[in-house]
Design a protein around this motif. Sequence first.
Motif, mmCIF file in Angstrom:
data_model
loop_
_atom_site.group_PDB
_atom_site.id
_atom_site.type_symbol
_atom_site.label_atom_id
_atom_site.label_comp_id
_atom_site.label_asym_id
_atom_site.label_seq_id
_atom_site.Cartn_x
_atom_site.Cartn_y
_atom_site.Cartn_z
ATOM 1 N N ASP A 179 1.900 10.980 -7.185
ATOM 2 C CA ASP A 179 1.082 10.513 -6.053
ATOM 3 C C ASP A 179 1.097 11.567 -4.964
ATOM 4 O OD1 ASP A 179 -0.249 8.715 -4.103
ATOM 5 O OD2 ASP A 179 0.175 7.252 -5.661
ATOM 6 N N MET A 214 0.508 4.536 -6.091
ATOM 7 C CA MET A 214 1.486 4.112 -5.076
ATOM 8 C C MET A 214 0.919 4.077 -3.658
ATOM 9 S SD MET A 214 4.480 3.401 -6.374
ATOM 10 C CE MET A 214 3.917 2.680 -7.891
ATOM 11 N N HIS A 215 0.072 5.079 -3.313
ATOM 12 C CA HIS A 215 -0.405 5.159 -1.919
ATOM 13 C C HIS A 215 -1.446 4.090 -1.616
ATOM 14 C CE1 HIS A 215 -3.762 7.343 -3.818
ATOM 15 N NE2 HIS A 215 -4.455 7.058 -2.736
ATOM 16 N N TYR A 230 2.940 4.797 3.059
ATOM 17 C CA TYR A 230 3.378 5.467 1.818
ATOM 18 C C TYR A 230 4.014 6.831 2.104
ATOM 19 C CZ TYR A 230 3.190 8.596 -2.086
ATOM 20 O OH TYR A 230 3.547 9.554 -2.999
ATOM 21 N N ARG A 259 4.362 -1.943 -4.092
ATOM 22 C CA ARG A 259 4.868 -0.663 -4.632
ATOM 23 C C ARG A 259 6.173 -0.894 -5.381
ATOM 24 N NH1 ARG A 259 5.052 2.363 0.532
ATOM 25 N NH2 ARG A 259 2.824 1.993 0.742
ATOM 26 N N ILE A 297 10.567 6.850 -2.133
ATOM 27 C CA ILE A 297 10.294 6.443 -3.519
ATOM 28 C C ILE A 297 11.554 6.585 -4.379
ATOM 29 C CG2 ILE A 297 8.893 6.940 -5.582
ATOM 30 C CD1 ILE A 297 7.227 5.650 -3.407
#
Length: 351
Positions: A289, A260-261, A318, A268, A323
């Motif tokens: 992550d 994700m990062h 990120y 994403r 999220i």
Amino acid sequence: MADTLTKLAYQALQQGKSLVGVAHKEVSTKLMELVAPQGSPKTRPIPPQMLMDLQAANAALMEIDWEEAEQGLYPTSLLFDAPWLDWAARYPMVWLDMPSTWNRRSERNVTDLPTDLDSAGYPDYYLQNFHHQTDGYLSDHSASLYDLQVEILFNGTADPMRRRVIKPLIQGLRAFADRSPSQLRVLDVATGTGRTLRQVRAALPQAQLVGLDLSAAYLRQANRWLSQLPNELPQLVQGNAETMPFASGSMQGVTCVFLMHELPAEARQAVINDCFRVLEPGGVLVLADSVQLADSPQFETAMDNFRRVFHEPYYRDYIGDDIDARLAAAGFSGIRATSHLMTRVWSATKP
Ligand SMILES: C[S@@+](CC[C@H](N)C(=O)[O-])C[C@H]1O[C@@H](n2cnc3c(N)ncnc32)[C@H](O)[C@@H]1O
């Protein structure tokens, strides 16, 4: 008695890895300041309280890693699993590779990729030297050093952090308890060199495992490691995690570790959406992550230093991203998250 000794051996091993990691970074930073001062990153000093928090989080990680092995979620032998001889043989290569890393950093060159690369099929955001890594993710040389570099970066805690996906994965797969273990398909998205698949294989010896990554070189390295294991060989597939070459509803579990990062925000969301698509209703997604500013404000300096030292173009975005909201927007429910040292682990179910 045997258990106590094994636990002590595990703790000693982790402390040893931590010492090697810290010493390596100290020496290499000093050397860079001496040889390539113009490329030396300006990092912020770590406050004493943060050092204590990191030590406490590290101890908690070791404890849960041990406890979950004791609970039978994975074999205790996994705690000691590493290709020691291979890493010892490759360690000099890590040093030999450093001057080119320093050069790229000094010149702010983040697109120093193999000249014979056919860039068709790769998204633009991928064609960079993440971490200032030689060849980015796009060569066998890069793939051969990656595991050892990550091991050093995290002071030996990378696998203990990756293993935190196992418990929520096993819990989520209980939704399919009426099926035989060999009927369950688990996909590891952005599998890289397959370290997460290696952990999952130990926990789910009979499941059908699939690994997807954009890098053919990293998949070749994954194949080398994974083919040494007993049980069925995981299937390794080259592809973009935003539009995966798998049928909708074809997986019961999906894991995705440390991807994700490295993605811009839209990608994403696209990856999370595609994880939702490939899962069967009732299936579980487990994402792992970096921790973020909202859940681990005490580690803000470490997060900031990480992006100063390494080329991580999407990391700043990120660590402030939501999220949970992205998972909900994709359609997931039952969203939960926990933090383990520098890793946040989310689990979510497809209704
Ligand atoms: C930081 S590594 C993590 C690898 C592995 N999961 C681990 O735990 O070591 C990021 C990986 O994501 C892959 N990757 C990046 N963008 C991708 C995309 N859009 N689709 C598939 N793989 C991607 C890279 O090739 C690399 O192997």
